[in-house]
Design a protein around this motif. Structure first.
Motif, PDB file in Angstrom:
ATOM      1  N   ARG A 136      -1.007  14.407   3.393  1.00 31.83           N
ATOM      2  CA  ARG A 136      -1.557  13.202   4.021  1.00 31.83           C
ATOM      3  C   ARG A 136      -1.706  13.372   5.531  1.00 31.83           C
ATOM      4  O   ARG A 136      -2.743  13.033   6.109  1.00 31.83           O
ATOM      5  CB  ARG A 136      -0.655  12.013   3.715  1.00 31.83           C
ATOM      6  CG  ARG A 136      -1.232  10.668   4.132  1.00 31.83           C
ATOM      7  CD  ARG A 136      -0.233   9.546   3.918  1.00 31.83           C
ATOM      8  NE  ARG A 136       0.913   9.667   4.814  1.00 31.83           N
ATOM      9  CZ  ARG A 136       0.913   9.306   6.098  1.00 31.83           C
ATOM     10  NH1 ARG A 136      -0.179   8.797   6.642  1.00 31.83           N
ATOM     11  NH2 ARG A 136       1.991   9.456   6.841  1.00 31.83           N
ATOM     12  N   ARG A 165      -4.527  15.774   6.508  1.00 29.77           N
ATOM     13  CA  ARG A 165      -5.848  15.169   6.343  1.00 29.77           C
ATOM     14  C   ARG A 165      -6.155  14.160   7.458  1.00 29.77           C
ATOM     15  O   ARG A 165      -7.315  13.853   7.721  1.00 29.77           O
ATOM     16  CB  ARG A 165      -5.953  14.487   4.972  1.00 29.77           C
ATOM     17  CG  ARG A 165      -5.984  15.478   3.811  1.00 29.77           C
ATOM     18  CD  ARG A 165      -7.197  16.384   3.903  1.00 29.77           C
ATOM     19  NE  ARG A 165      -7.273  17.352   2.815  1.00 29.77           N
ATOM     20  CZ  ARG A 165      -7.257  18.656   2.968  1.00 29.77           C
ATOM     21  NH1 ARG A 165      -7.128  19.174   4.200  1.00 29.77           N
ATOM     22  NH2 ARG A 165      -7.367  19.477   1.948  1.00 29.77           N
ATOM     23  N   SER A 177      -1.000  10.471 -13.614  1.00 28.38           N
ATOM     24  CA  SER A 177      -0.915   9.625 -12.422  1.00 28.38           C
ATOM     25  C   SER A 177      -0.510  10.438 -11.197  1.00 28.38           C
ATOM     26  O   SER A 177      -0.981  10.175 -10.079  1.00 28.38           O
ATOM     27  CB  SER A 177       0.081   8.486 -12.641  1.00 28.38           C
ATOM     28  OG  SER A 177       1.367   8.999 -12.940  1.00 28.38           O
ATOM     29  N   ILE A 235      -3.561  12.514 -10.103  1.00 29.74           N
ATOM     30  CA  ILE A 235      -4.518  11.647  -9.405  1.00 29.74           C
ATOM     31  C   ILE A 235      -4.023  11.340  -7.999  1.00 29.74           C
ATOM     32  O   ILE A 235      -4.793  11.369  -7.027  1.00 29.74           O
ATOM     33  CB  ILE A 235      -4.737  10.347 -10.207  1.00 29.74           C
ATOM     34  CG1 ILE A 235      -5.489  10.663 -11.499  1.00 29.74           C
ATOM     35  CG2 ILE A 235      -5.517   9.321  -9.378  1.00 29.74           C
ATOM     36  CD1 ILE A 235      -5.565   9.503 -12.457  1.00 29.74           C
ATOM     37  N   ARG A 236      -2.721  11.067  -7.860  1.00 29.40           N
ATOM     38  CA  ARG A 236      -2.167  10.772  -6.537  1.00 29.40           C
ATOM     39  C   ARG A 236      -2.321  11.961  -5.601  1.00 29.40           C
ATOM     40  O   ARG A 236      -2.698  11.813  -4.431  1.00 29.40           O
ATOM     41  CB  ARG A 236      -0.692  10.382  -6.656  1.00 29.40           C
ATOM     42  CG  ARG A 236      -0.070   9.957  -5.334  1.00 29.40           C
ATOM     43  CD  ARG A 236       1.398   9.664  -5.493  1.00 29.40           C
ATOM     44  NE  ARG A 236       2.034   9.448  -4.203  1.00 29.40           N
ATOM     45  CZ  ARG A 236       3.347   9.495  -4.009  1.00 29.40           C
ATOM     46  NH1 ARG A 236       4.161   9.749  -5.017  1.00 29.40           N
ATOM     47  NH2 ARG A 236       3.852   9.302  -2.806  1.00 29.40           N
ATOM     48  N   LEU A 244      -4.538  14.441  -5.750  1.00 25.28           N
ATOM     49  CA  LEU A 244      -5.944  14.647  -5.408  1.00 25.28           C
ATOM     50  C   LEU A 244      -6.448  13.556  -4.478  1.00 25.28           C
ATOM     51  O   LEU A 244      -7.213  13.823  -3.539  1.00 25.28           O
ATOM     52  CB  LEU A 244      -6.791  14.710  -6.685  1.00 25.28           C
ATOM     53  CG  LEU A 244      -6.503  15.910  -7.604  1.00 25.28           C
ATOM     54  CD1 LEU A 244      -7.205  15.739  -8.940  1.00 25.28           C
ATOM     55  CD2 LEU A 244      -6.906  17.216  -6.944  1.00 25.28           C
ATOM     56  N   ASP A 245      -6.010  12.331  -4.711  1.00 24.08           N
ATOM     57  CA  ASP A 245      -6.428  11.222  -3.836  1.00 24.08           C
ATOM     58  C   ASP A 245      -5.871  11.374  -2.425  1.00 24.08           C
ATOM     59  O   ASP A 245      -6.478  10.923  -1.453  1.00 24.08           O
ATOM     60  CB  ASP A 245      -5.977   9.879  -4.420  1.00 24.08           C
ATOM     61  CG  ASP A 245      -6.887   9.409  -5.554  1.00 24.08           C
ATOM     62  OD1 ASP A 245      -7.976   9.987  -5.708  1.00 24.08           O
ATOM     63  OD2 ASP A 245      -6.509   8.471  -6.268  1.00 24.08           O
ATOM     64  N   THR A 246      -4.713  12.004  -2.287  1.00 23.52           N
ATOM     65  CA  THR A 246      -4.120  12.220  -0.967  1.00 23.52           C
ATOM     66  C   THR A 246      -4.877  13.278  -0.182  1.00 23.52           C
ATOM     67  O   THR A 246      -4.802  13.321   1.040  1.00 23.52           O
ATOM     68  CB  THR A 246      -2.638  12.619  -1.104  1.00 23.52           C
ATOM     69  OG1 THR A 246      -1.962  11.616  -1.857  1.00 23.52           O
ATOM     70  CG2 THR A 246      -1.958  12.729   0.254  1.00 23.52           C
TER      71      THR A 246
END
Length: 229
Positions: A66, A69, A89, A92-93, A95-97
């Motif tokens: 995080r 990015r 989950s 997904i977390r 990749l979303d981070t």
């Protein structure tokens, strides 16, 4: 230019294994044992790709991702997340981070190497490896040549693309539909059984002189390139 990889892993045995194998593949490797050290090393020298464990002391891998990015200078550095957390989950977390790829422990070193090459090709193509080795198979994308056990194998363009894609993901099973999208393209209409024809041609070319078949058929699932090929 030799790609510079930062490995962030707190398990000594795994960290040593990763460094040894990536060194052997020709990468320049730096190692950090916790999240704080990783952030410091990135500030000192920007790597070309980061292999990042999720569960780290001091600062977690997900928090490291995080923060990287959020920084303009490290925003576009490719990150492959390593973790024992395999739930959807969690993936997904991650990749979303901001992670570019995600590998669940335990994993094969050949799979990680293939993922690194795939990410570099996609994000930093100038650093990607032009020659890929899996078992006794070698594919040279620049010369458009394939060798097995040192002997040249002659493939048609579709069989070459099919083998290239399977070698990028050793051990992973792909359905006919997935192979159609990856090799032929999603905007081209081709019947799924066409994949069987080209896999058959690829097998015939690779398995001369009674060599072991590197392509595994998984009933009702698809095809895979065995990592022991």
């Amino acid at each position: 230019m030799t790609p510079h990889i930062l490995v962030v892993e707190d398990e000594d045995a795994l960290s040593t294994l990763l460094q040894y194998n990536l060194d052997k593949e020709g990468y320049e490797v730096a190692v950090a044992a916790d999240g704080e050290e990783a952030l410091t090393l990135v500030s000192e020298r920007l790597p070309d790709i980061i292999v990042l464990d999720w569960m780290l002391p001091k600062v977690s891998g997900i928090e490291v991702c995080r923060r990287l990015r959020q920084r303009p200078e490290s925003r576009n550095v490719p990150i492959i997340m390593l973790t024992a957390r395999g739930e959807e989950s969690d993936r997904i977390r991650g990749l979303d981070t901001g992670a570019d790829d995600y590998i669940v422990k335990p994993f094969a070193m050949s799979e990680l190497s293939a993922r690194i090459r795939a990410v570099l090709r996609r994000i930093r193509p100038g650093l990607a490896e032009d020659r890929v080795h899996i078992g006794d198979l070698v594919i040279d994308r620049v010369a458009h040549r394939v060798k097995r056990a040192g002997k040249e194998i002659h493939l048609g363009p579709t069989e070459f693309r099919l083998l290239d894609y399977l070698m990028q993901h050793p051990g992973r099973v792909f359905s006919r539909e997935q192979l159609l999208d990856a090799v032929w393209g999603s905007d081209v209409y081709v019947e799924a059984r066409t994949v069987d024809v080209h896999v058959g041609r690829l097998r015939k070319a690779l398995n001369r002189e009674e060599a072991a078949d590197p392509i595994r058929t998984v009933r009702s699932a698809g095809y895979s390139l065995d990592m022991d090929a």
